[in-house]
Write a protein that holds these residues in place. Sequence first.
Motif, PDB file in Angstrom:
ATOM      1  N   GLY A  33       0.792  -1.234   0.000  1.00 31.98           N
ATOM      2  CA  GLY A  33       0.000   0.000   0.000  1.00 31.98           C
ATOM      3  C   GLY A  33       0.815   1.269   0.000  1.00 31.98           C
ATOM      4  N   GLY A  34       2.104   1.202  -0.354  1.00 33.13           N
ATOM      5  CA  GLY A  34       2.943   2.397  -0.346  1.00 33.13           C
ATOM      6  C   GLY A  34       2.509   3.448  -1.352  1.00 33.13           C
ATOM      7  N   ALA A  58      -0.471  -9.302   1.249  1.00 28.64           N
ATOM      8  CA  ALA A  58      -0.508  -7.912   0.793  1.00 28.64           C
ATOM      9  C   ALA A  58      -1.859  -7.277   1.089  1.00 28.64           C
ATOM     10  CB  ALA A  58      -0.206  -7.847  -0.706  1.00 28.64           C
ATOM     11  N   ILE A  59      -2.921  -8.019   0.829  1.00 29.60           N
ATOM     12  CA  ILE A  59      -4.267  -7.505   1.098  1.00 29.60           C
ATOM     13  C   ILE A  59      -4.432  -7.148   2.569  1.00 29.60           C
ATOM     14  CG2 ILE A  59      -6.695  -8.217   1.270  1.00 29.60           C
ATOM     15  CD1 ILE A  59      -5.945  -7.491  -1.550  1.00 29.60           C
ATOM     16  N   SER A  63      -4.712  -3.240   3.755  1.00 21.24           N
ATOM     17  CA  SER A  63      -5.992  -2.879   4.375  1.00 21.24           C
ATOM     18  C   SER A  63      -5.774  -2.150   5.692  1.00 21.24           C
ATOM     19  CB  SER A  63      -6.840  -4.135   4.602  1.00 21.24           C
ATOM     20  OG  SER A  63      -7.170  -4.749   3.376  1.00 21.24           O
ATOM     21  N   VAL A  64      -4.803  -2.615   6.479  1.00 27.16           N
ATOM     22  CA  VAL A  64      -4.469  -1.949   7.740  1.00 27.16           C
ATOM     23  C   VAL A  64      -3.876  -0.565   7.465  1.00 27.16           C
ATOM     24  CG1 VAL A  64      -2.961  -2.030   9.764  1.00 27.16           C
ATOM     25  CG2 VAL A  64      -4.144  -4.102   8.995  1.00 27.16           C
ATOM     26  N   ARG A  65      -2.972  -0.510   6.499  1.00 30.92           N
ATOM     27  CA  ARG A  65      -2.295   0.758   6.208  1.00 30.92           C
ATOM     28  C   ARG A  65      -3.256   1.829   5.704  1.00 30.92           C
ATOM     29  NH1 ARG A  65       3.458   1.260   2.975  1.00 30.92           N
ATOM     30  NH2 ARG A  65       3.904   3.423   3.577  1.00 30.92           N
ATOM     31  N   VAL A  75     -10.642  -2.503  -1.154  1.00 30.45           N
ATOM     32  CA  VAL A  75      -9.543  -3.437  -1.394  1.00 30.45           C
ATOM     33  C   VAL A  75     -10.117  -4.760  -1.896  1.00 30.45           C
ATOM     34  CG1 VAL A  75      -7.624  -4.688  -0.351  1.00 30.45           C
ATOM     35  CG2 VAL A  75      -8.094  -2.335   0.350  1.00 30.45           C
ATOM     36  N   ILE A  76      -9.537  -5.259  -2.991  1.00 31.81           N
ATOM     37  CA  ILE A  76     -10.056  -6.456  -3.655  1.00 31.81           C
ATOM     38  C   ILE A  76      -8.925  -7.461  -3.847  1.00 31.81           C
ATOM     39  CG2 ILE A  76     -11.118  -7.362  -5.768  1.00 31.81           C
ATOM     40  CD1 ILE A  76     -12.249  -4.497  -6.215  1.00 31.81           C
ATOM     41  N   ARG A  77      -9.171  -8.712  -3.472  1.00 28.94           N
ATOM     42  CA  ARG A  77      -8.184  -9.751  -3.735  1.00 28.94           C
ATOM     43  C   ARG A  77      -8.464 -10.385  -5.100  1.00 28.94           C
ATOM     44  NH1 ARG A  77      -6.497 -15.370  -0.522  1.00 28.94           N
ATOM     45  NH2 ARG A  77      -4.595 -15.712  -1.753  1.00 28.94           N
TER      46      ARG A  77
END
Length: 311
Positions: A33-34, A58-59, A63-65, A75-77
């Motif tokens: 998420g950078g 990564a998801i 999501s936390v970030r 956010v979608i996987r």
Amino acid sequence: MAFQHTSVLLKETVDSLAVKPDGIYVDATLGGGGHAFEVCRRLSDKGRFIGIDQDAAAIEAASVRLEGFGKMVTVIRSNYCDIGPQLRAVGIKKVDGIVLDLGVSSYQLDKAERGFSYRLDAPLDMRMDQRQVQTAKDIINSYSEQDLYRIIRNYGEDRFAKNIAKHIAMEREKAPIETTEQLNEVIRHAIPMKIRKASGHPSKRTFQALRIELNRELDVLEGTLDEMIDMLNPGGRICIITFHSLEDRIVKRTFRRQENPCTCPSHFPVCVCGNVSKGKVVTNKPILPGKEELEYNSRSKSAKLRVFERS
């Protein structure tokens, strides 16, 4: 191990995206998420951001970030090859910008059990999406010698591809090759000592080739780029970071074709094919990491950023 990844060409990418505060933006390789965080910081409460990634770790990390941005973020996987149906499922047909960072994350490389790194002994895995059944071990032990040669030559661009494939085929007849270190040992024996001493790690190109083949990386990129450009609003931009020549060649060729799609012979006085340009290439030459970034993030040394703007 926490998901950690230093975003490559972070400022250059987000600046090139030319974020509109009320726009809709997609990071189709969300990672940690950078890039996403910096894009969201530039959006107003009317803006919208969609992050897509096929990696469960990564998801979770992204999501936390991004949770501080609230309902602005979805956010979608998924693999970005499904970007069209995934966006339509959340009510989006057109967007103002798309980011693709095609590199393997630091987390994936450093987490031994993911099997991406030739420097860490682990099972041969290399799946970007761990819901996938096939692994790199399956490729190594089931592909024909000719097919192994083909992928190591085409995707790894290794001049010793034929000998590496031959050694793999011979070794697996004794017992299955199941770990990264076992594969390293086979590759070492396939490459002359003087070449190994003068070059980088002998397994680098073969591991790259296996990863690309397993995850269909080039097929997905080539098959999705035109669709992503079509999804852009006028003035919208797509920013793509590549890490090896095969990816960069696809991006460069697609951007040029979308800018100048005319197929008429050069001696025709006017265009009669009817193909219309969809925009312009913003980066005639790719943007490369600066000296400062190279000093703190050695993994950025092969990165190239190319940008296309929709007309």
